[in-house]
Motif scaffolding. Structure first.
Motif, PDB file in Angstrom:
ATOM      1  N   THR A 221       1.461   4.078  -4.958  1.00  0.00           N
ATOM      2  CA  THR A 221       0.084   4.307  -6.042  1.00  0.00           C
ATOM      3  C   THR A 221      -1.131   3.299  -5.306  1.00  0.00           C
ATOM      4  O   THR A 221      -0.119   2.674  -4.384  1.00  0.00           O
ATOM      5  CB  THR A 221       0.566   4.197  -7.510  1.00  0.00           C
ATOM      6  OG1 THR A 221       0.598   3.074  -7.675  1.00  0.00           O
ATOM      7  CG2 THR A 221       1.809   5.994  -7.428  1.00  0.00           C
ATOM      8  N   GLY A 222      -1.818   3.026  -6.295  1.00  0.00           N
ATOM      9  CA  GLY A 222      -2.980   2.598  -6.258  1.00  0.00           C
ATOM     10  C   GLY A 222      -2.670   1.944  -7.286  1.00  0.00           C
ATOM     11  O   GLY A 222      -3.481   0.703  -7.480  1.00  0.00           O
ATOM     12  N   ILE A 639     -14.956  -1.773  -5.331  1.00  0.00           N
ATOM     13  CA  ILE A 639     -14.211  -1.814  -4.193  1.00  0.00           C
ATOM     14  C   ILE A 639     -13.649  -0.390  -4.107  1.00  0.00           C
ATOM     15  O   ILE A 639     -12.887   0.051  -4.571  1.00  0.00           O
ATOM     16  CB  ILE A 639     -13.080  -2.712  -4.210  1.00  0.00           C
ATOM     17  CG1 ILE A 639     -13.922  -4.579  -4.740  1.00  0.00           C
ATOM     18  CG2 ILE A 639     -12.409  -3.119  -3.172  1.00  0.00           C
ATOM     19  CD1 ILE A 639     -12.905  -5.627  -4.983  1.00  0.00           C
ATOM     20  N   ILE A 640     -13.579   0.238  -2.573  1.00  0.00           N
ATOM     21  CA  ILE A 640     -13.122   1.165  -2.016  1.00  0.00           C
ATOM     22  C   ILE A 640     -12.224   0.793  -0.992  1.00  0.00           C
ATOM     23  O   ILE A 640     -12.812   0.147  -0.128  1.00  0.00           O
ATOM     24  CB  ILE A 640     -14.714   1.961  -1.923  1.00  0.00           C
ATOM     25  CG1 ILE A 640     -15.101   2.430  -3.156  1.00  0.00           C
ATOM     26  CG2 ILE A 640     -14.041   3.714  -1.654  1.00  0.00           C
ATOM     27  CD1 ILE A 640     -16.317   1.830  -3.967  1.00  0.00           C
ATOM     28  N   THR A 641     -11.509   1.303  -0.850  1.00  0.00           N
ATOM     29  CA  THR A 641      -9.924   1.278   0.379  1.00  0.00           C
ATOM     30  C   THR A 641      -9.563   2.720   0.764  1.00  0.00           C
ATOM     31  O   THR A 641     -10.236   3.744  -0.622  1.00  0.00           O
ATOM     32  CB  THR A 641      -9.496   0.366   0.381  1.00  0.00           C
ATOM     33  OG1 THR A 641      -8.211   0.434  -0.767  1.00  0.00           O
ATOM     34  CG2 THR A 641      -9.848  -1.066  -0.554  1.00  0.00           C
ATOM     35  N   GLU A 642      -8.523   2.535   1.387  1.00  0.00           N
ATOM     36  CA  GLU A 642      -8.075   3.899   1.524  1.00  0.00           C
ATOM     37  C   GLU A 642      -7.243   4.062  -0.142  1.00  0.00           C
ATOM     38  O   GLU A 642      -6.526   5.311   0.026  1.00  0.00           O
ATOM     39  CB  GLU A 642      -7.413   3.702   2.865  1.00  0.00           C
ATOM     40  CG  GLU A 642      -8.424   3.979   4.038  1.00  0.00           C
ATOM     41  CD  GLU A 642      -8.782   5.541   4.756  1.00  0.00           C
ATOM     42  OE1 GLU A 642      -8.635   6.372   3.900  1.00  0.00           O
ATOM     43  OE2 GLU A 642      -9.032   5.269   5.618  1.00  0.00           O
ATOM     44  N   ASP A 643      -6.593   3.158  -0.176  1.00  0.00           N
ATOM     45  CA  ASP A 643      -5.863   3.322  -0.950  1.00  0.00           C
ATOM     46  C   ASP A 643      -6.039   3.368  -2.386  1.00  0.00           C
ATOM     47  O   ASP A 643      -5.586   3.971  -3.875  1.00  0.00           O
ATOM     48  CB  ASP A 643      -4.689   2.120  -1.339  1.00  0.00           C
ATOM     49  CG  ASP A 643      -4.086   2.321   0.277  1.00  0.00           C
ATOM     50  OD1 ASP A 643      -3.654   3.158   0.822  1.00  0.00           O
ATOM     51  OD2 ASP A 643      -4.147   1.211   0.560  1.00  0.00           O
ATOM     52  N   LYS A 684      -6.320   8.722  -6.018  1.00  0.00           N
ATOM     53  CA  LYS A 684      -5.785   9.443  -6.288  1.00  0.00           C
ATOM     54  C   LYS A 684      -4.651  10.214  -5.821  1.00  0.00           C
ATOM     55  O   LYS A 684      -3.570   9.658  -4.924  1.00  0.00           O
ATOM     56  CB  LYS A 684      -6.288  10.710  -4.828  1.00  0.00           C
ATOM     57  CG  LYS A 684      -5.974  12.262  -4.129  1.00  0.00           C
ATOM     58  CD  LYS A 684      -7.472  12.100  -3.469  1.00  0.00           C
ATOM     59  CE  LYS A 684      -7.352  14.174  -2.992  1.00  0.00           C
ATOM     60  NZ  LYS A 684      -8.013  14.608  -1.792  1.00  0.00           N
ATOM     61  N   GLU A 685      -4.009  10.631  -6.398  1.00  0.00           N
ATOM     62  CA  GLU A 685      -2.505  11.326  -7.032  1.00  0.00           C
ATOM     63  C   GLU A 685      -1.676  12.334  -5.261  1.00  0.00           C
ATOM     64  O   GLU A 685      -2.319  12.921  -4.863  1.00  0.00           O
ATOM     65  CB  GLU A 685      -2.524  12.461  -7.753  1.00  0.00           C
ATOM     66  CG  GLU A 685      -2.193  11.716  -9.913  1.00  0.00           C
ATOM     67  CD  GLU A 685      -2.441  12.420 -10.745  1.00  0.00           C
ATOM     68  OE1 GLU A 685      -2.993  13.198 -10.904  1.00  0.00           O
ATOM     69  OE2 GLU A 685      -0.827  12.061 -10.734  1.00  0.00           O
ATOM     70  N   LYS A 686      -0.690  11.854  -5.526  1.00  0.00           N
ATOM     71  CA  LYS A 686      -0.093  12.754  -4.038  1.00  0.00           C
ATOM     72  C   LYS A 686      -0.363  14.015  -4.542  1.00  0.00           C
ATOM     73  O   LYS A 686       0.837  14.562  -5.733  1.00  0.00           O
ATOM     74  CB  LYS A 686       1.026  12.168  -3.840  1.00  0.00           C
ATOM     75  CG  LYS A 686       1.044  10.744  -2.952  1.00  0.00           C
ATOM     76  CD  LYS A 686       2.280  10.236  -2.371  1.00  0.00           C
ATOM     77  CE  LYS A 686       1.918   8.851  -1.560  1.00  0.00           C
ATOM     78  NZ  LYS A 686       2.564   8.541  -0.983  1.00  0.00           N
ATOM     79  N   ARG A 687       0.409  15.316  -3.680  1.00  0.00           N
ATOM     80  CA  ARG A 687      -0.048  16.474  -3.903  1.00  0.00           C
ATOM     81  C   ARG A 687       1.604  16.842  -4.256  1.00  0.00           C
ATOM     82  O   ARG A 687       2.397  16.568  -3.323  1.00  0.00           O
ATOM     83  CB  ARG A 687      -0.492  17.621  -2.888  1.00  0.00           C
ATOM     84  CG  ARG A 687      -2.109  17.575  -2.984  1.00  0.00           C
ATOM     85  CD  ARG A 687      -2.334  18.706  -2.496  1.00  0.00           C
ATOM     86  NE  ARG A 687      -4.120  19.351  -2.761  1.00  0.00           N
ATOM     87  CZ  ARG A 687      -4.816  19.321  -2.105  1.00  0.00           C
ATOM     88  NH1 ARG A 687      -4.271  20.623  -1.241  1.00  0.00           N
ATOM     89  NH2 ARG A 687      -6.176  19.964  -2.087  1.00  0.00           N
ATOM     90  N   ARG A 688       1.792  17.223  -5.034  1.00  0.00           N
ATOM     91  CA  ARG A 688       3.391  17.966  -5.435  1.00  0.00           C
ATOM     92  C   ARG A 688       3.783  18.691  -4.297  1.00  0.00           C
ATOM     93  O   ARG A 688       2.940  19.914  -4.237  1.00  0.00           O
ATOM     94  CB  ARG A 688       3.681  18.110  -6.137  1.00  0.00           C
ATOM     95  CG  ARG A 688       4.028  16.996  -7.435  1.00  0.00           C
ATOM     96  CD  ARG A 688       4.056  16.712  -8.373  1.00  0.00           C
ATOM     97  NE  ARG A 688       3.757  15.336  -9.384  1.00  0.00           N
ATOM     98  CZ  ARG A 688       3.058  14.915 -10.198  1.00  0.00           C
ATOM     99  NH1 ARG A 688       1.777  15.741  -9.779  1.00  0.00           N
ATOM    100  NH2 ARG A 688       2.785  13.803 -10.248  1.00  0.00           N
TER     101      ARG A 688
END
Length: 688
Positions: A221-222, A639-643, A684-688
């Motif tokens: 997660t982040g 701060i904006i990263t991929e994660d 962003k949450e991972k899709r289930r």
């Protein structure tokens, strides 16, 4: 308008763009403690040189409609983590296709909730709060039992600029955070503004400065978890010894009774925007330092009085009354002490024993931002704003080139790059007839507010380029030097960020209510909108993309406000599809080159927030709101990263009449608590 939009219905919902019947910006409490009521006084710049600032462009007047979305809010309730029940469907672009990379979220609606509100499908966590332990032996925070000794080992107040750096330990990162200012009325129970106690003042000293904190990163997660007591952790406060370096170090203008050599100053104050260098250090700008000092009226020398006035030094008592507890804050006793603040501070987060440095070659003013990029021959160009009505945009270019590598020799070389170079100030010229600029924001006949500009040199090392001023005077009284060379006055230039690939420079100009007022600078092509209360974003492109160039072109990318207002402009994008935005402050780029904008003092009746906008392609100008802040808070960081996305809700609860006993917010700990400025991570949450 309700505080939060309704639940997701599965189809787009029309959201009102603006709350009705409310048009306030910053609270009086914010103005008092953040900048010493700067806007209630005349702007310190009374020079007669030409002016640059804000702008507007004509656009459609139809009120926009945002795509509906569910929102997720971390409300005042004590929870540190909030998630949505299910990931949201990907957003679509304005043209109906997939959105630009990095912007696949459904925008949140403007609101006044006491929460951090984020799009559906995202989750959030409070990483660290004011008063949380940082160093070994620090106690848990207790609002009713605070002490200066504890605060010096705890997370400081009001985070602003943040940097997230690689750490020497796998799965960890270093978080470096500025602490801009304190608000004693909502920090302390029983606070009496006219008679603070010594302990309260010393707590405030300890809550200023910077924090270096090792954090553990969650791979799935982040989330980020503070590692309390790590040897890399550090607090820099208002009493930490800091060394002057560069051409003005040791100048008579920096000497005081306590420091007759003029080379060591205690502490750093009002740290706002900053930057990260290619060699891994962090730069922190001292902004509204003037408010901490008192009794400028005691100075009788006319030259010194004029210099103090140009920097807005108070003639009487200060708001915080620090002068009662330390003579260095009393200008009548130490007239040079204010000259020792208003600099860029460089800190090495990888060496907790190192002494921070104030880099005098970068000039002294109300620093916002210190963002670098390299010239084609490897030298360092650094962009800086002076956050004041009618003040200026600056650039510094180092004399020597950056050396790659982590060897001791390379690092020692790079640590000197900000001590030798040339300091410049910007002058802007429009390309339309003056008759076409009438102060309303109506576009000139060529369809755009744009033009050219030049960087005017002020000083290079020991050489002054300003007639009548020595080099030391240029560095210490940079505003006066810029006045003399005819720099262009701007509408509170705050954060400045070069694009990571194109090199174009983006400048956040927050606002200037005095544009066009009686006796003030009127409109020109660079600032055609009088009474600019919503601010704008300027895009600057240097000749051949070379950061060492002395010439540039410019245009206004965004002119902020209600999209229904004809004087707003969104790079020509359809205004019916954008989020309303007011008072841009901090800016940052994500890994895909999209610009993210944090606001401060939104003058449209809703809470401040974080917005994203593409700067190229068919979606250029498509502003979308990603999150909103709690009551009374501005959005800092980001701060904006991929994660993950990190932001710092600063001064939650800073509303008129608020006190610790009667707080204007309960964020983030909920009922029974006082508000605590914090750092928040969103992912962003991972899709289930």
């Amino acid at each position: 308008m309700p505080d939060q939009p309704g639940a997701r219905t599965g189809r787009p919902t029309a959201l009102p763009l603006l709350p009705v019947g409310h048009n306030t910006a910053r609270s009086a409490l914010t103005c008092r403690y953040r900048c010493g009521d700067a806007c209630s006084h005349d702007a310190p710049n009374r020079s007669l040189n030409t002016y640059f600032g804000d702008i507007v462009q004509q656009a459609l007047s139809r009120r926009g409609v945002l795509k509906g979305s569910a929102v997720v809010a971390l409300a005042a309730g004590g929870a540190t983590l909030a998630t949505s029940p299910a990931a949201a469907a990907p957003a679509t672009s304005a043209s109906g296709g997939r959105p630009p990379r990095g912007l696949d979220f459904e925008p949140v609606a403007p609101n006044t909730a006491d929460a951090v509100t984020i799009p559906a499908g995202y989750a959030q966590q409070v990483v660290i709060r004011w008063g949380d332990p940082i160093l070994a032996g620090a106690p848990r925070f207790d609002a009713r039992a605070q002490s200066a000794k504890a605060q010096a080992r705890q997370f400081g107040y009001n985070a602003d600029y943040m940097a997230l750096l690689d750490a020497p330990r796998r799965g960890h990162q270093l978080l470096v955070v500025n602490h801009e200012y304190t608000n004693e009325e909502i920090m302390f129970y029983g606070y009496v503004p006219a008679a603070p106690t010594r302990e309260q003042v010393e707590i405030a000293w300890a809550a200023h400065g910077l924090t270096v904190l090792l954090v553990r990163a969650d791979d799935c997660t982040g989330r980020l978890w503070p590692v309390v007591g790590d040897p890399l952790n550090r607090r820099v406060t208002a009493t930490t010894p800091i060394r002057f370096t560069g051409p003005a170090a040791g100048s008579d203008l920096l000497k005081t009774t306590a420091d007759p050599a003029g080379r060591t100053v205690l502490g750093t104050l009002n740290n706002c925007g900053g930057g990260t260098t290619p060699w891994g250090t962090v730069l922190s700008g001292e902004e509204n330092f003037n408010q901490y000092f008192a009794n400028a009226a005691a100075v009788t020398d006319p030259v010194t009085k004029a210099r103090l006035a140009r920097y807005g030094l108070p003639t009487g008592a200060s708001q915080r009354k620090w002068e009662l507890f330390d003579d260095r804050f009393d200008i009548g006793k130490e007239p040079n002490e204010p000259n020792r603040h208003g600099w860029i501070v460089e800190i090495d987060p990888y060496d907790p024993t190192s002494t921070p440095r104030k880099r005098t070659a970068l000039g002294r003013f109300k620093h916002e931002a210190a963002e670098p990029r390299l010239t084609p021959d490897g030298r360092v160009a650094l962009y800086m704003g002076d956050d004041e009505r009618f003040d200026y945009l600056y650039k510094y270019v180092s004399k020597h080139a950056y050396k790659k590598g982590s060897s001791r020799a390379a690092r020692e070389h790079n640590m000197g790059l900000l001590d030798e170079g040339t300091l410049y100030v910007a002058k802007f010229t429009g390309d339309s007839p003056a008759a076409e600029i009438d102060g309303t924001g109506k576009l000139p006949s060529d369809g755009e507010f744009d033009g050219s500009g030049e960087w005017i040199p002020l000083a290079s090392g020991s050489v002054s380029h300003v007639p009548g001023m020595t080099a030391a005077e240029v560095y210490v009284f940079t505003r006066l030097a810029a006045d003399k060379v005819g720099a262009t006055k701007m509408d509170r230039p705050e954060d400045v960020e070069p694009h990571p690939t194109t090199g174009r420079v983006y400048v956040a100009l927050t606002n200037n209510k005095d544009r066009g007022a009686t006796g003030k600078a009127g409109p020109d092509e660079a600032n055609p909108r009088n009474g600019n209360k919503h601010g704008h974003i300027l895009e600057l492109e240097e000749r051949r993309g070379d950061a060492s160039s002395k010439s540039f072109s410019w245009r206004l990318m965004l002119v902020c406000g209600d999209p229904e207002d004809p004087s707003t402009y969104f790079a020509g994008f359809d205004k019916s599809k954008v989020s309303p935005i007011s008072c841009p402050d901090n800016v940052a780029f994500d890994p895909h080159g999209n610009l993210w904008i944090a606001t401060d003092g939104a003058a449209l009746g809703f809470n401040d927030g974080l917005f994203a906008v593409p700067v190229k392609g068919s979606e250029r100008g498509h502003v979308q709101q990603f999150m909103t802040m709690p009551k009374g808070a501005e959005c800092c960081g980001p701060i904006i990263t991929e994660d993950r996305i990190l932001i710092a809700p600063q001064h939650p609860g800073e509303t008129d009449g608020a006190t610790a006993e009667n707080p204007g917010s309960r964020w983030p700990d909920g009922p029974g608590s006082i508000p605590r400025p914090s750092v928040v991570t969103v992912w962003k949450e991972k899709r289930r």
